[in-house]
Write an enzyme that holds these catalytic residues in place. Structure first.
Site, PDB file in Angstrom:
ATOM      1  N   PRO A  15      15.478  -1.537 -26.495  1.00 28.14           N
ATOM      2  CG  PRO A  15      15.590  -1.740 -28.702  1.00 28.14           C
ATOM      3  CD  PRO A  15      15.896  -0.567 -27.584  1.00 28.14           C
ATOM      4  CG  ASN A  16      13.993  -7.000 -27.945  1.00 30.40           C
ATOM      5  OD1 ASN A  16      12.885  -7.112 -27.951  1.00 30.40           O
ATOM      6  ND2 ASN A  16      14.545  -6.574 -28.811  1.00 30.40           N
ATOM      7  NE  ARG A  23      16.499 -10.713 -26.813  1.00 29.58           N
ATOM      8  CZ  ARG A  23      17.491  -9.977 -27.174  1.00 29.58           C
ATOM      9  NH1 ARG A  23      17.535  -8.823 -26.210  1.00 29.58           N
ATOM     10  NH2 ARG A  23      17.964  -9.864 -28.090  1.00 29.58           N
ATOM     11  CE1 TYR A  28      21.858  -9.569 -24.383  1.00 30.48           C
ATOM     12  CE2 TYR A  28      20.578 -11.248 -25.259  1.00 30.48           C
ATOM     13  CZ  TYR A  28      21.171 -10.206 -25.537  1.00 30.48           C
ATOM     14  OH  TYR A  28      21.263  -9.672 -26.598  1.00 30.48           O
ATOM     15  CG  ASN A  79      22.166  -2.348 -22.708  1.00 31.21           C
ATOM     16  OD1 ASN A  79      22.110  -2.505 -23.922  1.00 31.21           O
ATOM     17  ND2 ASN A  79      22.081  -3.612 -21.930  1.00 31.21           N
ATOM     18  CB  ALA A  82      18.867  -4.021 -31.544  1.00 33.86           C
ATOM     19  CD  GLU A 103      28.162   1.726 -26.227  1.00 37.53           C
ATOM     20  OE1 GLU A 103      27.750   0.956 -27.042  1.00 37.53           O
ATOM     21  OE2 GLU A 103      29.180   2.621 -26.477  1.00 37.53           O
ATOM     22  CG  HIS A 105      26.711  -3.202 -24.852  1.00 38.02           C
ATOM     23  ND1 HIS A 105      25.302  -3.038 -25.444  1.00 38.02           N
ATOM     24  CD2 HIS A 105      27.398  -2.199 -25.157  1.00 38.02           C
ATOM     25  CE1 HIS A 105      25.501  -2.037 -26.358  1.00 38.02           C
ATOM     26  NE2 HIS A 105      26.547  -1.266 -26.061  1.00 38.02           N
ATOM     27  CB  ILE A 106      23.987  -7.770 -20.411  1.00 37.58           C
ATOM     28  CG1 ILE A 106      23.178  -6.789 -19.748  1.00 37.58           C
ATOM     29  CG2 ILE A 106      24.201  -9.226 -19.636  1.00 37.58           C
ATOM     30  CD1 ILE A 106      21.610  -6.957 -19.453  1.00 37.58           C
ATOM     31  NE  ARG A 112      25.288 -11.636 -28.772  1.00 37.81           N
ATOM     32  CZ  ARG A 112      24.141 -11.198 -28.503  1.00 37.81           C
ATOM     33  NH1 ARG A 112      24.094 -10.172 -27.705  1.00 37.81           N
ATOM     34  NH2 ARG A 112      22.997 -11.767 -28.940  1.00 37.81           N
ATOM     35  NE  ARG A 116      23.906  -9.383 -31.437  1.00 40.77           N
ATOM     36  CZ  ARG A 116      22.760  -9.083 -31.303  1.00 40.77           C
ATOM     37  NH1 ARG A 116      22.260  -7.860 -30.659  1.00 40.77           N
ATOM     38  NH2 ARG A 116      21.673  -9.863 -31.505  1.00 40.77           N
TER      39      ARG A 116
END
Length: 163
Positions: A15-16, A23, A28, A79, A82, A103, A105-106, A112, A116
């Site tokens: 998502p996103n 965004r 990101y 990735n 969420a 896995e 994650h950018i 964060r 998360r």
């Protein structure tokens, strides 16, 4: 995997991630999802593999893609956005298909928000790459390609046995 067949890696974005480039660029970056897909594809091609990429904002579509990978892919880069922090169903799908998983994650999720910091996916992943920007996808594809083609990776690590 059939040795005569070119190894295939499924690249899943959750998502996103379709909003990459616009965004929260401070978090990101400005690269787009098309840039991510191109980077993964180019890296795979250089390593003798192919990629298929998908993005969905819907958990069920991601699970369906993971299930389909069982018969069409040799490894998965994911990735899950969420869903990483919420989806036991995606975790179970990844465990169920018994393919090597990386896995990605950018951003560095550990720098964060607290929510998360936990990943349901990490426990079933062969490797986890966080905070490397979109270059994390290159690292992930390179890792899987080395494993799938039984060649040492760029980092010199030997391929791991199949999960």
């Amino acid at each position: 995997m059939n040795p005569a067949r070119t190894p295939s890696i499924l690249v899943i974005n959750g998502p996103n991630l379709n909003l990459l480039g616009s965004r929260e660029p401070a978090v990101y970056g400005t690269a787009t999802l098309d840039d991510v897909v191109r980077l993964a594809s180019d890296t795979a091609r250089e390593r003798g593999c192919t990629t298929t990429a998908m993005q969905s904002n819907h958990e069920g579509e991601i699970i369906d893609a993971i299930h389909s990978a069982r018969s069409g892919s040799d490894g998965i880069v994911i990735n899950a956005g969420a869903f990483t922090h919420t989806s036991i169903a995606i975790r179970d799908a990844l465990a169920g298909v018994e393919l090597p998983v990386v896995e990605v994650h950018i951003s560095n999720v550990h720098r964060r928000e607290e929510f998360r910091h936990h990943s349901y996916i990490s426990a079933v992943a062969d490797a986890v790459i966080v905070g490397a920007g979109i270059d994390g996808y290159r690292l992930a594809v390179d890792h899987l390609a080395a494993r799938l083609t039984a060649r040492p990776s760029a980092a010199g690590a030997a391929p791991l046995p199949k999960s």
